[in-house]
Design a protein around this motif. Structure first.
Motif, PDB file in Angstrom:
ATOM      1  N   TRP A 262       0.806  -1.216   0.000  1.00  0.00           N
ATOM      2  CA  TRP A 262       0.000   0.000   0.000  1.00  0.00           C
ATOM      3  C   TRP A 262       0.842   1.270   0.000  1.00  0.00           C
ATOM      4  CZ3 TRP A 262      -4.401  -1.641  -1.604  1.00  0.00           C
ATOM      5  CH2 TRP A 262      -4.852  -2.902  -1.205  1.00  0.00           C
ATOM      6  N   GLU A 263       1.970   1.192  -0.652  1.00  0.00           N
ATOM      7  CA  GLU A 263       2.793   2.389  -0.851  1.00  0.00           C
ATOM      8  C   GLU A 263       2.161   3.265  -1.927  1.00  0.00           C
ATOM      9  OE1 GLU A 263       7.205   3.540  -2.673  1.00  0.00           O
ATOM     10  OE2 GLU A 263       6.702   1.451  -2.184  1.00  0.00           O
ATOM     11  N   ALA A 264       2.228   4.573  -1.756  1.00  0.00           N
ATOM     12  CA  ALA A 264       1.669   5.509  -2.736  1.00  0.00           C
ATOM     13  C   ALA A 264       2.659   5.720  -3.873  1.00  0.00           C
ATOM     14  CB  ALA A 264       1.350   6.836  -2.068  1.00  0.00           C
ATOM     15  N   ASP A 265       2.227   5.424  -5.104  1.00  0.00           N
ATOM     16  CA  ASP A 265       3.086   5.666  -6.261  1.00  0.00           C
ATOM     17  C   ASP A 265       2.608   6.873  -7.064  1.00  0.00           C
ATOM     18  OD1 ASP A 265       0.827   4.718  -7.589  1.00  0.00           O
ATOM     19  OD2 ASP A 265       1.966   3.441  -8.961  1.00  0.00           O
ATOM     20  N   THR A 266       1.435   7.417  -6.688  1.00  0.00           N
ATOM     21  CA  THR A 266       0.881   8.582  -7.374  1.00  0.00           C
ATOM     22  C   THR A 266       0.226   9.496  -6.357  1.00  0.00           C
ATOM     23  OG1 THR A 266       0.435   7.333  -9.401  1.00  0.00           O
ATOM     24  CG2 THR A 266      -0.813   9.364  -9.076  1.00  0.00           C
ATOM     25  N   THR A 267       0.492  10.796  -6.474  1.00  0.00           N
ATOM     26  CA  THR A 267      -0.141  11.792  -5.615  1.00  0.00           C
ATOM     27  C   THR A 267      -0.694  12.909  -6.491  1.00  0.00           C
ATOM     28  OG1 THR A 267       1.341  11.335  -3.751  1.00  0.00           O
ATOM     29  CG2 THR A 267       0.173  13.444  -3.747  1.00  0.00           C
ATOM     30  N   LEU A 268      -1.992  13.120  -6.403  1.00  0.00           N
ATOM     31  CA  LEU A 268      -2.648  14.187  -7.153  1.00  0.00           C
ATOM     32  C   LEU A 268      -2.867  15.367  -6.210  1.00  0.00           C
ATOM     33  CD1 LEU A 268      -5.335  12.023  -9.018  1.00  0.00           C
ATOM     34  CD2 LEU A 268      -3.014  12.608  -9.767  1.00  0.00           C
ATOM     35  N   GLN A 269      -2.163  16.450  -6.443  1.00  0.00           N
ATOM     36  CA  GLN A 269      -2.225  17.616  -5.569  1.00  0.00           C
ATOM     37  C   GLN A 269      -3.437  18.491  -5.911  1.00  0.00           C
ATOM     38  OE1 GLN A 269      -0.359  18.310  -2.978  1.00  0.00           O
ATOM     39  NE2 GLN A 269       1.263  16.792  -3.194  1.00  0.00           N
ATOM     40  N   HIS A 270      -4.079  19.029  -4.873  1.00  0.00           N
ATOM     41  CA  HIS A 270      -5.236  19.915  -5.013  1.00  0.00           C
ATOM     42  C   HIS A 270      -5.037  21.155  -4.143  1.00  0.00           C
ATOM     43  CE1 HIS A 270      -6.801  16.050  -6.378  1.00  0.00           C
ATOM     44  NE2 HIS A 270      -7.867  16.656  -6.877  1.00  0.00           N
ATOM     45  N   PRO A 271      -5.776  22.217  -4.414  1.00  0.00           N
ATOM     46  CA  PRO A 271      -5.658  23.428  -3.599  1.00  0.00           C
ATOM     47  C   PRO A 271      -6.474  23.391  -2.315  1.00  0.00           C
ATOM     48  CG  PRO A 271      -7.125  23.826  -5.435  1.00  0.00           C
ATOM     49  CD  PRO A 271      -6.559  22.454  -5.641  1.00  0.00           C
ATOM     50  N   ASP A 272      -7.296  22.346  -2.133  1.00  0.00           N
ATOM     51  CA  ASP A 272      -8.142  22.275  -0.942  1.00  0.00           C
ATOM     52  C   ASP A 272      -8.482  20.808  -0.675  1.00  0.00           C
ATOM     53  OD1 ASP A 272      -9.780  23.039   1.212  1.00  0.00           O
ATOM     54  OD2 ASP A 272     -10.544  24.782   0.135  1.00  0.00           O
ATOM     55  N   PHE A 273      -9.332  20.560   0.346  1.00  0.00           N
ATOM     56  CA  PHE A 273      -9.719  19.196   0.692  1.00  0.00           C
ATOM     57  C   PHE A 273     -10.231  18.452  -0.545  1.00  0.00           C
ATOM     58  CE2 PHE A 273     -11.158  20.346   5.311  1.00  0.00           C
ATOM     59  CZ  PHE A 273      -9.877  20.797   5.582  1.00  0.00           C
ATOM     60  N   VAL A 274      -9.849  17.192  -0.685  1.00  0.00           N
ATOM     61  CA  VAL A 274     -10.390  16.332  -1.744  1.00  0.00           C
ATOM     62  C   VAL A 274     -11.516  15.520  -1.119  1.00  0.00           C
ATOM     63  CG1 VAL A 274      -9.882  14.644  -3.538  1.00  0.00           C
ATOM     64  CG2 VAL A 274      -8.086  16.208  -2.749  1.00  0.00           C
ATOM     65  N   ARG A 275     -12.727  15.713  -1.607  1.00  0.00           N
ATOM     66  CA  ARG A 275     -13.909  15.111  -0.997  1.00  0.00           C
ATOM     67  C   ARG A 275     -14.259  13.727  -1.543  1.00  0.00           C
ATOM     68  NH1 ARG A 275     -15.054  16.854   3.918  1.00  0.00           N
ATOM     69  NH2 ARG A 275     -15.523  19.085   4.054  1.00  0.00           N
ATOM     70  N   ASP A 276     -13.922  13.467  -2.809  1.00  0.00           N
ATOM     71  CA  ASP A 276     -14.326  12.187  -3.402  1.00  0.00           C
ATOM     72  C   ASP A 276     -13.400  11.854  -4.557  1.00  0.00           C
ATOM     73  OD1 ASP A 276     -15.748   9.871  -3.774  1.00  0.00           O
ATOM     74  OD2 ASP A 276     -17.674  10.844  -4.177  1.00  0.00           O
ATOM     75  N   VAL A 277     -13.353  10.571  -4.910  1.00  0.00           N
ATOM     76  CA  VAL A 277     -12.564  10.104  -6.046  1.00  0.00           C
ATOM     77  C   VAL A 277     -13.259   8.893  -6.653  1.00  0.00           C
ATOM     78  CG1 VAL A 277     -11.090   8.687  -4.535  1.00  0.00           C
ATOM     79  CG2 VAL A 277     -10.283   9.323  -6.826  1.00  0.00           C
ATOM     80  N   VAL A 278     -13.354   8.866  -7.986  1.00  0.00           N
ATOM     81  CA  VAL A 278     -13.892   7.713  -8.708  1.00  0.00           C
ATOM     82  C   VAL A 278     -12.985   7.414  -9.895  1.00  0.00           C
ATOM     83  CG1 VAL A 278     -16.288   8.109  -8.027  1.00  0.00           C
ATOM     84  CG2 VAL A 278     -15.420   9.145 -10.119  1.00  0.00           C
ATOM     85  N   VAL A 279     -13.031   6.168 -10.367  1.00  0.00           N
ATOM     86  CA  VAL A 279     -12.169   5.729 -11.461  1.00  0.00           C
ATOM     87  C   VAL A 279     -13.023   5.176 -12.589  1.00  0.00           C
ATOM     88  CG1 VAL A 279     -10.299   4.190 -12.143  1.00  0.00           C
ATOM     89  CG2 VAL A 279     -10.338   5.143  -9.829  1.00  0.00           C
ATOM     90  N   SER A 280     -12.793   5.671 -13.814  1.00  0.00           N
ATOM     91  CA  SER A 280     -13.409   5.110 -15.009  1.00  0.00           C
ATOM     92  C   SER A 280     -12.353   4.277 -15.717  1.00  0.00           C
ATOM     93  CB  SER A 280     -13.928   6.215 -15.936  1.00  0.00           C
ATOM     94  OG  SER A 280     -14.399   5.646 -17.153  1.00  0.00           O
ATOM     95  N   GLU A 281     -12.423   2.971 -15.545  1.00  0.00           N
ATOM     96  CA  GLU A 281     -11.422   2.075 -16.108  1.00  0.00           C
ATOM     97  C   GLU A 281     -11.414   2.138 -17.638  1.00  0.00           C
ATOM     98  OE1 GLU A 281      -9.287   0.388 -14.378  1.00  0.00           O
ATOM     99  OE2 GLU A 281     -10.115   0.223 -12.360  1.00  0.00           O
ATOM    100  N   GLU A 282     -12.610   2.133 -18.219  1.00  0.00           N
ATOM    101  CA  GLU A 282     -12.708   2.124 -19.686  1.00  0.00           C
ATOM    102  C   GLU A 282     -12.138   3.386 -20.295  1.00  0.00           C
ATOM    103  OE1 GLU A 282     -16.504   0.901 -21.304  1.00  0.00           O
ATOM    104  OE2 GLU A 282     -16.997  -0.159 -19.458  1.00  0.00           O
ATOM    105  N   ALA A 283     -12.343   4.499 -19.629  1.00  0.00           N
ATOM    106  CA  ALA A 283     -11.829   5.762 -20.147  1.00  0.00           C
ATOM    107  C   ALA A 283     -10.379   6.001 -19.743  1.00  0.00           C
ATOM    108  CB  ALA A 283     -12.700   6.913 -19.649  1.00  0.00           C
ATOM    109  N   GLY A 284      -9.884   5.223 -18.785  1.00  0.00           N
ATOM    110  CA  GLY A 284      -8.517   5.415 -18.310  1.00  0.00           C
ATOM    111  C   GLY A 284      -8.345   6.718 -17.547  1.00  0.00           C
ATOM    112  N   LEU A 285      -9.386   7.089 -16.784  1.00  0.00           N
ATOM    113  CA  LEU A 285      -9.389   8.384 -16.114  1.00  0.00           C
ATOM    114  C   LEU A 285      -9.724   8.248 -14.636  1.00  0.00           C
ATOM    115  CD1 LEU A 285     -11.381  10.383 -18.820  1.00  0.00           C
ATOM    116  CD2 LEU A 285      -8.902  10.509 -18.417  1.00  0.00           C
ATOM    117  N   VAL A 286      -9.210   9.184 -13.856  1.00  0.00           N
ATOM    118  CA  VAL A 286      -9.545   9.324 -12.439  1.00  0.00           C
ATOM    119  C   VAL A 286     -10.203  10.691 -12.274  1.00  0.00           C
ATOM    120  CG1 VAL A 286      -8.651   9.457 -10.085  1.00  0.00           C
ATOM    121  CG2 VAL A 286      -7.600   7.887 -11.735  1.00  0.00           C
TER     122      VAL A 286
END
Length: 390
Positions: A262-286
């Motif tokens: 469970w090591e983090a290999d990716t960090t997506l930085q934001h300017p404020d609290f991140v409230r939610d995250v979803v993944v679209s596998e088919e689109a290859g997007l987060v």
């Protein structure tokens, strides 16, 4: 301090007034085809088969929103307190909602009345119910709830009785998800049980075994909880590889790799609290939702920011994938908005934004500062609930 004869401006700083003015100007935008509801929206859940979403309102309603027509209908009876979370049971065609009043309410989605058939509430938490999860354990349909009382309760949905009551970490339980990879080889338990991950306000991600006869925190979790963030973890989302995406109040979303402990290999930085995250596998997007009112779309491989969808004029509180190419966002501003995850549509949106003139016309209907749905004390309590980091 700014000077104004407007009573609504009394005792407000220049920054506060600037925020009000900015949001008022932004409120008239039509990005995301907004569907306006009369109350703050605290949670959203997709019904992918029908291309609609269920939303939980601060006004105490669960509504089903048709994304094509924009029609919103109440499901179940209105509650006197804000609803904070939702879960859907496809087996029993039931929608569950957690409430500020510490109860869990449920309604049939197949009732003959428009509102749906009302069923008895579930009572067991000592504080707000903050998250819900439905799953099947050894042939039994269960509902799992997490609360601000740092407690996890496993309910038998047929009897409405608790099967297990687990004491979590010291802080509020924020989210619950079932591990899609099933039982670890070294866990000597029934194959019909499940492994569940929990997120909480104390930044720890913990792992649990949930069976029909017993439930407990995994030994490795007790010794080594997953510590990927500096503060509250709001949401967890597994991808098809069994790796974990997170959303946190430390202003990041991270990708935690199972094979690396469970090591983090990716960090997506934001300017404020991140409230939610979803993944679209088919689109290859987060896709991430941020307290800064924006919805961001990231390339899952390169982690480049593909598009920032700007439409909400208050904090974004939740996301739901309707299909591989459409994500829905909800907000404190009371709007439901849908966004395309197709590359050509995102490019077109960015070009459209560039062409827009600076500033927008204020839509008074959308920016009423006092809607009468919550008292001042309840507004403060809602803000504390949404921002809980401790």
């Amino acid at each position: 301090m700014s000077r104004s004869d407007d009573p609504g401006h009394y005792f407000q700083t220049s920054d506060s007034l600037a925020t009000i003015e900015r949001r008022a100007a932004k409120a008239s935008n039509k990005h995301g085809d907004p569907i306006k509801l009369p109350s703050k929206i605290l949670a959203v859940l997709a019904d992918k088969k029908a291309h609609k979403v269920y939303v939980a309102e601060a006004a105490g309603n669960v509504k089903v929103v048709d994304l094509e027509t924009g029609n919103a209908r109440v499901r179940g009876e209105p509650r006197s307190a804000p609803l904070t979370c939702l879960a859907l049971s496809s087996e029993s065609s039931t929608i569950y909602c957690g409430c500020w009043d510490k109860s869990i309410y449920n309604s049939s989605l197949t009732g003959t009345s428009q509102a749906g058939k009302q069923r008895p509430k579930l009572v067991g938490h000592a504080d707000f119910v903050k998250c819900l999860l439905t799953t099947n354990v050894e042939g039994t349909s269960v509902l799992i709830s997490g609360g601000a009382d740092a407690t996890i309760i496993v309910w038998d949905v047929e009897t409405g009785k608790p099967l297990h009551k687990l004491k979590g970490p010291a802080k509020a339980i924020q989210d619950l998800v079932v591990d899609p990879m099933g039982m670890p080889d070294d866990l000597n338990e029934s194959s019909g049980g499940v492994v569940m991950f929990s997120a909480s306000s104390d930044r720890e991600i913990r792992r649990w075994y949930i069976g029909k006869a017993k439930a407990y925190e995994l030994p490795e979790s007790i010794e080594h909880p997953i510590l990927a963030h500096e503060t509250s973890v709001y949401k967890l989302c597994f991808d098809s590889d069994g790796d974990l995406w997170t959303a946190s109040a430390d202003k990041t979303s991270k990708h935690l790799v199972r094979s690396r402990d469970w090591e983090a290999d990716t960090t997506l930085q934001h300017p404020d609290f991140v409230r939610d995250v979803v993944v679209s596998e088919e689109a290859g997007l987060v896709v991430t939702a941020c307290r800064d009112e924006e919805v961001r779309v990231w390339d899952a491989s390169s982690v480049d920011l593909v598009c920032t969808y700007s439409g909400h004029y208050e904090e974004v509180t939740g996301l739901a994938l309707v299909d591989a190419s459409t994500v829905v966002s909800v907000s404190i501003d009371g709007t439901v908005r849908k966004w395309s995850l197709q590359r050509k549509d995102m490019t077109r949106y960015l070009e459209e934004v560039e062409r827009e003139e600076a500033g927008t016309v204020v839509d008074e209907e959308l920016v009423e500062k006092k809607d009468g749905l919550l008292t001042a004390d309840e507004e403060a309590e809602l803000a504390e609930l949404m921002d809980e980091d401790d």
